[in-house]
Structures are given as structure tokens and as C-alpha cells.
Design a protein around this motif. Structure first.
Motif, short mmCIF file in Angstrom:
data_model
loop_
_atom_site.label_atom_id
_atom_site.label_comp_id
_atom_site.label_asym_id
_atom_site.label_seq_id
_atom_site.Cartn_x
_atom_site.Cartn_y
_atom_site.Cartn_z
N VAL A 14 0.80 -1.24 0.00
CA VAL A 14 0.00 0.00 0.00
C VAL A 14 0.82 1.28 0.00
CG1 VAL A 14 -2.14 -0.88 0.97
CG2 VAL A 14 -0.31 -0.28 2.50
N GLY A 15 2.12 1.18 0.33
CA GLY A 15 2.96 2.37 0.22
C GLY A 15 2.98 3.26 1.44
N ASP A 16 2.06 3.09 2.38
CA ASP A 16 2.05 3.94 3.57
C ASP A 16 1.54 3.12 4.76
OD1 ASP A 16 2.53 6.24 4.98
OD2 ASP A 16 0.70 7.26 4.39
N GLY A 17 1.62 3.70 5.96
CA GLY A 17 1.11 2.99 7.14
C GLY A 17 2.10 2.00 7.72
N THR A 18 3.39 2.16 7.35
CA THR A 18 4.40 1.20 7.83
C THR A 18 4.60 1.33 9.34
OG1 THR A 18 6.07 2.81 7.16
CG2 THR A 18 5.66 1.00 5.66
N THR A 19 4.67 2.57 9.82
CA THR A 19 4.86 2.78 11.27
C THR A 19 3.66 2.22 12.03
OG1 THR A 19 6.05 4.80 10.70
CG2 THR A 19 5.43 4.52 13.01
N THR A 20 2.45 2.49 11.53
CA THR A 20 1.23 1.99 12.16
C THR A 20 1.30 0.47 12.33
OG1 THR A 20 0.01 3.77 11.08
CG2 THR A 20 -1.31 1.97 11.96
N ALA A 21 1.67 -0.21 11.26
CA ALA A 21 1.70 -1.68 11.27
C ALA A 21 2.67 -2.19 12.34
CB ALA A 21 2.12 -2.20 9.90
N VAL A 22 3.86 -1.60 12.41
CA VAL A 22 4.87 -2.08 13.36
C VAL A 22 4.47 -1.74 14.80
CG1 VAL A 22 7.29 -1.85 14.05
CG2 VAL A 22 6.70 -1.98 11.65
N VAL A 23 3.92 -0.54 15.01
CA VAL A 23 3.51 -0.14 16.37
C VAL A 23 2.40 -1.06 16.88
CG1 VAL A 23 2.42 1.71 17.70
CG2 VAL A 23 4.30 2.25 16.16
N ILE A 24 1.43 -1.38 16.00
CA ILE A 24 0.34 -2.27 16.43
C ILE A 24 0.91 -3.67 16.74
CG2 ILE A 24 -1.78 -3.47 15.67
CD1 ILE A 24 -2.54 -0.93 14.14
N ALA A 25 1.83 -4.15 15.91
CA ALA A 25 2.44 -5.46 16.15
C ALA A 25 3.13 -5.49 17.51
CB ALA A 25 3.44 -5.79 15.04
N ARG A 44 -7.54 0.21 2.56
CA ARG A 44 -6.52 -0.84 2.41
C ARG A 44 -5.33 -0.63 3.35
NH1 ARG A 44 -3.51 -2.13 -3.16
NH2 ARG A 44 -5.51 -1.50 -4.06
N VAL A 45 -4.98 0.63 3.62
CA VAL A 45 -3.85 0.91 4.52
C VAL A 45 -4.15 0.33 5.90
CG1 VAL A 45 -2.62 2.75 5.75
CG2 VAL A 45 -3.02 2.96 3.32
N LYS A 46 -5.37 0.54 6.38
CA LYS A 46 -5.76 0.05 7.71
C LYS A 46 -5.84 -1.48 7.73
CE LYS A 46 -6.40 3.53 10.50
NZ LYS A 46 -5.09 4.03 10.21
N THR A 47 -6.56 -2.06 6.77
CA THR A 47 -6.74 -3.52 6.80
C THR A 47 -5.39 -4.23 6.70
OG1 THR A 47 -7.24 -3.41 4.46
CG2 THR A 47 -9.11 -3.66 5.92
N GLN A 48 -4.55 -3.74 5.80
CA GLN A 48 -3.24 -4.38 5.60
C GLN A 48 -2.37 -4.24 6.85
OE1 GLN A 48 -2.10 -5.99 2.67
NE2 GLN A 48 -0.30 -6.56 3.85
N ALA A 49 -2.39 -3.05 7.47
CA ALA A 49 -1.55 -2.81 8.65
C ALA A 49 -1.95 -3.74 9.80
CB ALA A 49 -1.66 -1.35 9.09
N ILE A 50 -3.26 -3.83 10.05
CA ILE A 50 -3.72 -4.65 11.18
C ILE A 50 -3.51 -6.13 10.88
CG2 ILE A 50 -5.74 -5.26 12.60
CD1 ILE A 50 -6.73 -2.35 12.14
N GLN A 51 -3.73 -6.50 9.63
CA GLN A 51 -3.56 -7.91 9.26
C GLN A 51 -2.09 -8.34 9.38
OE1 GLN A 51 -5.59 -8.87 5.66
NE2 GLN A 51 -4.78 -10.92 5.56
#
Length: 545
Positions: free
Chosen positions: A91-102, A495-502
């Protein structure tokens, strides 16, 4: 076997961590990675300066760039970095979000493990929560039309806010929307590679411009050639304008001096014939992927043809898309039908370097954004911001769905997940609740990074979502108030949200499944020993960074 003799299964330079030790270590590694990028989240996020072993500096707050540049040894930490890379690719963005949630999911999992909840039960609970999250996100997502340029601009601006290019976000938003809409194919899909981002330092971000065509970081092969060609007819060659060497090794013996002259003249004639064929096709601009002989350059200059050599394959392909030219592998096959068109081809000096601009293409299916910045580091960060924004605008056009930003989606998800947890029987309920709490790390971090009271903000957000029943209320970090994010234009692609959380859920599940780590130490010049060299000092995380 003699009594009391030890059974050696693993060699002595192998360390092994089992059960809770292995889990604790992996969770710690994941959490450290998340903590590292956490302070960069949101419009008020801070930047990181990364210095490599050669002394090269990168200043950025782009999650994936930070994680790629960090030299991480720990295997569990590397797995979390993969989350950021996947997010960037998809998706190109939301990388920080994904890692912080993980990182937060791992922290919540550790709390449950300490309460003697088995890892498989935590994983099952997380899977149930993820399914529910995907469902809720689809419910709260809002449709957006592919031609709603105003909304697409807001999405691009949300992505750029908080990065080095923020002060020019209005202008960059317009440029990015124009660029992405230009390269949409007939199926509504977007190949982001068709948007070339060319970086040049020397002036402010405001000077960034969109070229409806391609910019090539090359110059004319011969100063006698025209600098500017209007109504250009462009030939793209994937073959050299040189005398062809024989396929096999061959030796030519010339005994007579007159024969030598004939040989040279023949070579010259071959080159002249090649140039004549280019001229006959009507081409006045030539982009060649291979070399151009010095003599051929002279003939091309005499014919008033602008030629560029050793153009990258990717640039030749973009030129083909932008001008409509066919790529030719044999000059003899070149005809007028194979030529592309552009209103103007010119050589211009940018920051002291000559570049070829192919502009004013009629229906360009490839465009270039010339990113500018005062210094090399600034322009690098501008290019990263542009790259992320291109990704989110492309996602929105392809999917046509957006959600509110500013932590609005996460608060709504957490609230609904808690209600859902009450319907889940067994200990999985605890994991679903943990998942809901973990999602709130995003609004909490946004508040912390903006210097606001995180607890107060979370309470206000929850209250607003519970009383108003509106999933769009998020945190305005500039005013410190809870506001309708859609009205403020803070929106993100679904897609940024779904992909990050998934990605975050799947990677944390994978780490929780590991109950045994067997690692060989790196063999160094000195005696292999110490604290688990091959895993970056896993015990104390010594080699993390």
C-alpha cells in the motif's frame, strides 16, 4: 554406554532458549523495534537520524526507511521489519502503524502469557478479533469516486503531513493526484512504476513540478546537436548505432594499404546508412539504450537530430508509454509508425546538471515528478513522502473506500471489539479484549507525540464514539481536540488500515508460536563465544542496533 556420560546433541557453540524464555526474548525484540519507530507516528512525529558504517546519513520519519537502514541482528526483530516492508510494497504507507500495532499486540500477549493463558489460546483470540476487525472496517468505510480529485488530494495531504515535505503539501497533493490519475489503465489499475520520481537538490520543495512526460538524467551526446526540438518525433532504439562486431571471434588481415582505406570507408558508410535510415523515418529525436559511435554522433548532429545514449531500460519503457513510440531492436525496421510524439524535447540545466525533458505529451501513460529540496537529505525525504502519497492515492482509486484518520478508526474498532468480546466464550475472550486495547496504541501515540495528555484524549475519544455513534471522531493533534476527521480532511484508504492490522496480527501470531530458539553463534576470528553473537546478543539484546 557408561553411566553418567553426557549425551551431546547440539555442538557447543549453539545456544538454545526454550519455552517462556524463547517467547519472552522474541516479544522483547519485537517491542523494542516498535518502540524505536513509535515516536515518528503522526503529524507531530519526530525524525530519526541514521548513520551507516560509511558515515552516510539518512534523516527520516518514514517507518520502513528507518527499519531498513537499522542494522538489526535479532531474528525476531527481522521478522517485524518484514511487516513494514510488506506494508510498503502493498500500500505504500502505514508502515509505522503496522509495526507499532504489532509491538502492542506482543505486549498484550505477554501479559496474557504471564496469567498462564496458553499461546495457542491467545493466537485463536487474535484470529477471531482480526476477522471481526475486517468486518467492522468494511462497515465504517466510506465510498469515494475515482474522479473525486478533492478527496484524493486530502488523502495525499494526510499522508504527507508530518513528513519533511509538509509545508508544500497543498501543491504536492495536486501534483500527486494529477500524476496518479494520468497513469490509470483501462481496468482502473495503477502501475506505480510509471510515475518516475526524479530528485534534484538546490531549491525549495515548492519548486517540485509534474512533467507530463519523462525526465532523463542524461545529456545530448554531441554539443552540435539541437538543444531544443519542438513537435518531436521520437525514435526509441534498443540497439547500438555502431558498427556491429562479428558474432564469433574473427581476425581480418589486410595486406594492401588501399584495402585498409576501403575497410574504413565501408565502416563509415555503414554508420551513415544507419543515420540515413533514422532520418528517413522522420525522427528528430533518438533515445538509444546502447552506445552511439562518435562518427554516428557527427552525422546525427549534421542531420539536426537530438540523440541520447545509454538510456536505462526502465526509462526507455516509460518513454514508450509517454510518447506512444515503439521500441525498435533493429534500425532497418524503423518506420514513421514506430515514432512517438512530444510537444517539446529539450536539454535543461537543473542544479548544475544537464537533463533531457520530454514534455507536452498528448496522452502520457507515464509521467515524472521532479522533486526538489534545498539539500540532498531534504530532497530524499520529499521523495519518500511523494512515494507514500502516490501509494495511498493509487489504493483509493483502485478500491474506492476510505476511513477517517487521526485514530478514529482504531477507537471505533476497539470499542466494537470489546462488545464482541462479551460474546466470545472461554479464555479467547481475554485475547480479544487484549487486541482491542492494543489498537488504542495508535490514538495514544498520536497524543503523546503531540505533547498532549494521552489518557485524557483516549477518554474523550471513547466518550465521543459511545455517545455520538459516529466512527469519524478522531484526535486533531494541532488543536488537541476530538473532532470529525472527515470534515478536517484527515482520511486514509481502507486498504492501509486492513493491511496494517492484518500484517501486525499475523507477525505477532508467528512470534507467539515459537517456543524454541536454536542458534549457532557466528564464528569470528577470536574464539566463538560470548552472548550469542549470531543473534545479536539475544540475551541482553546487545547487538540490536
Amino acid at each position: 554406554m557408561a553411566a553418567g556420560q553426557p549425551v551431546v546433541v547440539l555442538p557447543e557453540n549453539v545456544k538454545r532458549y526454550m519455552g517462556r524464555d524463547a517467547q519472552r526474548m522474541n516479544i522483547l525484540a519485537g517491542r523494542i523495534i516498535a518502540e524505536t519507530v513509535r515516536s515518528t507516528l503522526g503529524p507531530k512525529g519526530m525524525d530519526k537520524m541514521l548513520v551507516d558504517d560509511l558515515g552516510d546519513i539518512v534523516v527520516t520519519n518514514d517507518g520502513v526507511t528507518i527499519l531498513k537502514e537499522m542494522s538489526v541482528e535479532h531474528p525476531a526483530a527481522k521478522m517485524l521489519i518484514e511487516v513494514a516492508k510488506t506494508q510498503e510494497k502493498e500500500v505504500g504507507d502505514g508502515t509505522t502503524t503496522a509495526v507499532v500495532i504489532a509491538g502492542e499486540l506482543l505486549r498484550k500477549a505477554e501479559e496474557l502469557l504471564d496469567q498462564n493463558v496458553h499461546p495457542t489460546i491467545v493466537i485463536k483470540g487474535y484470529q477471531l478479533a482480526l476477522e471481526k476487525v475486517q468486518e467492522i472496517l468494511k462497515e465504517i468505510a466510506v465510498d469515494v469516486k475515482a474522479d473525486d480529485k478533492e478527496m484524493l488530494k486530502k488523502i495525499a495531504m494526510t499522508s504527507i503531513t508530518g513528513k519533511g515535505a509538509e509545508k508544500a503539501k497543498e501543491k504536492l497533493g495536486d501534483i500527486i493526484v494529477e500524476a496518479v490519475t494520468a497513469v490509470v489503465d483501462e481496468n482502473g489499475k495503477i502501475d506505480k512504476d510509471l510515475i518516475k520520481v526524479e530528485k534534484k537538490e538546490g531549491t525549495s520543495v515548492d519548486e517540485t513540478e509534474l512533467i507530463r512526460g519523462v525526465v532523463i538524467d542524461k545529456e545530448r551526446v554531441n554539443p552540435q546537436m539541437p538543444k531544443k526540438v519542438e513537435n518531436a518525433k521520437i525514435a526509441l532504439l534498443n540497439c547500438p548505432i555502431e558498427v556491429k562486431e562479428t558474432e564469433t571471434d574473427a581476425k581480418i588481415s589486410i595486406t594492401d594499404p588501399s584495402k585498409m582505406m576501403e575497410f574504413i570507408e565501408q565502416e563509415e558508410k555503414m554508420l551513415k546508412d544507419m543515420v540515413d535510415e533514422i532520418k528517413a523515418s522522420g525522427a528528430n529525436v533518438v533515445f538509444c539504450q546502447k552506445g552511439i559511435d562518435d562518427l554516428a554522433q557527427h552525422y546525427l548532429a549534421k542531420a539536426g537530430i537530438l540523440a541520447v545514449r545509454r538510456v536505462k531500460k526502465s526509462d526507455i519503457e516509460k518513454l514508450s508509454k509517454a510518447t506512444g513510440a515503439n521500441i525498435i531492436t533493429n534500425i532497418k525496421d524503423l518506420t514513421a509508425e514506430d515514432l512517438g510524439e512530444a510537444g517539446l524535447v529539450s536539454e535543461e540545466k537543473v542544479a548544475g546538471d544537464a537533463m533531457i525533458f520530454v514534455k507536452e505529451c498528448k496522452h502520457p501513460k507515464a509521467v515524472t515528478i521532479l522533486a526538489r529540496g534545498t539539500t540532498e537529505h531534504v530532497v530524499d525525504e520529499v521523495a519518500r513522502a511523494i512515494d507514500d502519497a502516490i501509494g495511498v492515492v493509487a489504493c483509493t482509486i483502485e478500491d474506492g473506500k476510505i476511513v477517517a484518520g487521526g485514530g478514529a478508526a482504531e477507537i471505533e474498532l476497539a470499542m466494537r471489539l470489546r462488545d464482541y468480546a462479551d460474546t466470545v466464550s472461554g479464555r479467547e475472550q481475554l485475547a480479544v479484549r487484549g487486541f482491542a486495547d492494543a489498537l488504542e496504541v495508535i490514538p495514544r501515540t498520536l497524543a503523546e507525540n503531540a505533547g498532549l495528555d494521552a489518557i485524557e484524549m483516549l477518554v474523550n475519544l471513547r466518550a465521543k464514539h459511545a455517545t455520538e455513534g459516529n466512527a469519524r471522531y478522531g484526535l486533531n493533534v494541532f488543536s488537541g481536540e476530538v473532532e470529525d476527521m472527515s470534515e478536517n480532511g484527515v482520511v486514509e484508504p481502507l486498504r492501509v488500515k486492513t493491511q496494517a492490522i492484518q500484517s501486525a496480527t499475523e507477525s505477532s501470531e508467528m512470534l507467539l508460536r515459537i517456543d524454541d530458539v536454536i542458534a549457532a553463534e557466528k564464528l569470528s576470528g577470536k574464539e566463538a563465544g560470548g552472548d550469542m553473537g549470531g543473534m545479536g546478543g539475544m540475551g541482553g539484546m546487545g547487538g540490536m542496533m
